[in-house]
Design a protein around this motif. Structure first.
Motif, PDB file in Angstrom:
ATOM      1  N   SER A  45       3.395   2.171   1.945  1.00  0.00           N
ATOM      2  CA  SER A  45       3.611   2.667   3.347  1.00  0.00           C
ATOM      3  C   SER A  45       4.849   1.861   3.769  1.00  0.00           C
ATOM      4  CB  SER A  45       2.738   2.412   4.187  1.00  0.00           C
ATOM      5  OG  SER A  45       2.251   1.083   4.647  1.00  0.00           O
ATOM      6  N   ASN A  60       0.700  -1.260   0.171  1.00  0.00           N
ATOM      7  CA  ASN A  60       0.059  -0.006   0.023  1.00  0.00           C
ATOM      8  C   ASN A  60       0.863   1.471   0.077  1.00  0.00           C
ATOM      9  OD1 ASN A  60       0.927   0.056   2.628  1.00  0.00           O
ATOM     10  ND2 ASN A  60      -1.091  -0.061   3.580  1.00  0.00           N
ATOM     11  N   TYR A  63       3.919   6.922   4.062  1.00  0.00           N
ATOM     12  CA  TYR A  63       3.121   6.590   3.073  1.00  0.00           C
ATOM     13  C   TYR A  63       3.634   7.364   1.687  1.00  0.00           C
ATOM     14  CZ  TYR A  63      -0.181   4.693   6.550  1.00  0.00           C
ATOM     15  OH  TYR A  63      -0.535   4.221   7.521  1.00  0.00           O
ATOM     16  N   ASN A  64       3.096   6.689   0.638  1.00  0.00           N
ATOM     17  CA  ASN A  64       3.653   7.220  -0.897  1.00  0.00           C
ATOM     18  C   ASN A  64       4.878   6.907  -1.035  1.00  0.00           C
ATOM     19  OD1 ASN A  64       1.167   8.558  -1.444  1.00  0.00           O
ATOM     20  ND2 ASN A  64       1.593  10.286  -0.098  1.00  0.00           N
TER      21      ASN A  64
END
Length: 591
Positions: free
Chosen positions: A74, A72, A99-100
């Motif tokens: 993260s 995801n 994240y990202n």
């Protein structure tokens, strides 16, 4: 010649799975590997935590901590937090920090992630490895000034380096080994003479870069010849090119005083410090050069005293002190390595044995070829039952020895070597009593998996395309949407796709699966990829039907030509079985 004399028993603690390792990372006293099932295996001083429902794409190892990149996007770290290298106070294992992220790098006491072409780091900044804004340590992600347009990021002891999209390498930190770094470590510095970098690798004291055309150049300390030039020449703040490699390199890994390169022919060459057997040449009679018995490596990593490789088929082999970090005696004194004559009938040679390790490649427990050996031997029994009569016990037995073996009536024997690149071997009347090497196990796994896919009746459809959107990442990515429909018995429960391979013009490349779904959609006899759904109250259109379809998508940077028609191969697992499906598709593009 001592050949195939006893069946080997599989330890219940390491029951076979169908997972295939895709990455490996070695540190100071532990190592980890991520698999295509999005789970990780770790060994040594730091175990892997329970990630609960989260799936893992990659894992990197530091001195006494590790970080995982989740699917995801993260990042989650665990282990020691004395310098905030976990990204602040410890949190529950199932809670991610950042994240990202699309890539991660872990140094001795700090970590970084890349998002598109930018990086952020956290942890120890006392040697300038986090740039000019961090003097000591920080537990929140911090952008590193001067490290932009990033293709690849690496972290070491007191240093952070990036290979940029323009082919240059830029570093911060006193540990970078560049001129002036010790005096002003927080100032970004461009590595001189490099304009074609693809990747960079660091550990402690020296660094190396993989360049276009498979060249390798290194700089820094050279006490042991780790730069690829005579020992004692250095330290050097300007890179020198490594010469004498048997083939072009496709990856480079830097350890503590030594360097390894993965070559395009699947072999691994190492040079530098061999005090702990970390060059992997213990059975080849040399102190540097090709690692014994490895011919199909797909990824490598180097740590303090041990190095590892992922082999085709998803097996992990390590060499050096602490290669497997278990208390068992050295397992290599009677090992057989195909293509290495010195091992065909070796006498016990304790010179290759090291505390908790070996100076030749050794299968990491739980990440060896035992499951695929069983798969191929089962397939041989089904395909040629008159020669290899089916046996009730379907899993080869295992003790820490050289072979996985099955014996059959009439003196026929099939075996797979346990260490080094696994090969399928035959001994019996068909070979005149001589050991016959039938080639790498991976090619037989492919054959058995193909036959399993055909027998399943399932059908594959794919629509690969190249993403031409500017600024979306370090390359124009190939996206491979694909769909599987069931056979006569329907779409089976438990189906999990694991990887996608594209073949074109005699070359191939593999991409990891990024998403998987199972939908009931409208299909036709020739189209089950479009994901068209039936609206409430709407009748099923003529020529269509509703059926469950397994959808997935894979993506990655293409390494071969991506135009025209290609073969798409999707690998899958079904319970404890492996299979593959193949389809032809035309590559498109999207902007």
């Amino acid at each position: 010649m001592v050949l195939l004399t006893a069946a080997l028993l599989l330890s219940a603690a390491f029951a076979p799975t169908v997972a295939m390792a895709t990455t490996v990372s070695m540190g100071t006293s532990h190592g980890c590997s991520a698999a295509d099932t999005h789970k990780i295996t770790c060994w040594g001083s730091l175990a892997a935590p329970d990630f609960g429902p989260y799936s893992i794409k990659d894992v990197k190892v530091g001195r006494d901590f590790s970080c995982a990149l989740l699917t995801n996007a993260s990042v989650k770290c665990w282990g020691s937090n004395d310098l905030q290298q976990l990204g602040g106070p410890p949190v529950p294992e199932t809670v991610a920090r950042y994240y990202n992220a699309d890539a991660i790098a872990v140094g001795a006491t700090h970590a970084c992630f890349r998002f598109v072409t930018r990086i952020s780091c956290w942890g120890d900044g006392s040697q300038g490895q986090l740039g000019r804004h961090v003097q000591t340590q920080i537990g929140t992600e911090t952008a590193v000034d001067g490290l932009s347009d990033v293709r690849h990021v690496a972290a070491g002891h007191g240093s952070t380096c990036v290979a940029r999209l323009d082919g240059k390498v830029v570093c911060v930190g006193a540990g970078s080994g560049l001129a002036g770094a010790a005096d002003d470590p927080r100032q970004p510095r461009t590595v001189p003479g490099i304009s074609d970098a693809l990747e960079v690798s660091l550990f402690d004291g020296h660094a190396c870069v993989l360049r276009w055309g498979g060249r390798v150049s290194c700089w820094g300390n050279n006490r042991y010849g780790e730069l690829g030039v005579p020992a004692g020449t250095g330290p050097l703040s300007t890179p020198v090119e490594v010469t004498g490699l048997a083939a072009a390199a496709k990856a480079v890994a830097v350890g503590n005083g030594y360097t390894c390169a993965l070559l395009v022919n699947g072999t691994v060459s190492c040079w530098g410090n061999n005090a702990n057997g970390q060059l992997g040449t213990g059975l080849a009679g040399g102190t540097a050069g090709q690692v014994t018995g490895i011919t199909d490596a797909t990824a490598i990593s180097a740590g303090r005293t041990a190095a590892c490789a992922v082999l085709e088929g998803g097996y992990v082999q390590c060499w050096g002190e602490g290669a497997g970090w278990n208390s068992a005696p050295c397992r290599m004194t009677t090992s057989f390595y195909p293509g290495v004559p010195a091992t065909y009938n070796p006498p016990p040679d304790l010179a290759i044995c090291l505390p908790q390790g070996s100076a030749a490649p050794m299968a990491v427990q739980g990440l060896g070829p035992v499951h695929d050996a069983a798969l191929v031997l089962d397939w041989a029994e089904k395909t040629m039952p008159l020669t290899f009569a089916p046996q009730a016990a379907k899993v080869p037995a295992h003790i820490d020895g050289p072979y996985y073996l099955r014996e059959y009536p009439g003196g026929h024997k099939l075996a797979v070597n346990g260490h080094g690149t696994p090969h399928l071997m035959y001994l019996g009347p068909e070979s005149g009593g001589r050991l016959l090497d039938l080639g790498p196990l991976s090619q037989w796994v492919f054959q058995a998996s193909r036959d399993a896919g055909i027998a399943s009746g399932m059908q594959l459809q794919a629509g690969p395309y190249v993403d031409l959107m500017p600024g979306s990442g370090p390359c124009w990515e190939m996206i491979v949407p694909h769909a599987i429909r069931g056979g006569a018995q329907g779409l089976p429960d438990g189906l999990v796709t694991t990887a996608v391979r594209i073949e074109s013009g005699g070359q191939s490349m593999e991409f990891p699966i990024r998403e998987r779904h199972r939908f009931t959609v409208l299909t036709t006899a020739t189209n089950w990829l479009s994901q068209q759904s039936l609206q409430p109250g709407q009748p099923v259109p003529p020529g269509m039907k509703e059926e469950p379809i397994y959808y997935g998508a894979a993506e990655g940077c293409p390494t071969i030509g991506t135009s025209g028609e290609v073969d798409v191969i999707v690998f899958y697992t079904l319970g404890q079985k492996k299979g593959l499906l193949r389809a032809k598709a035309k590559v498109g593009s999207a902007a």
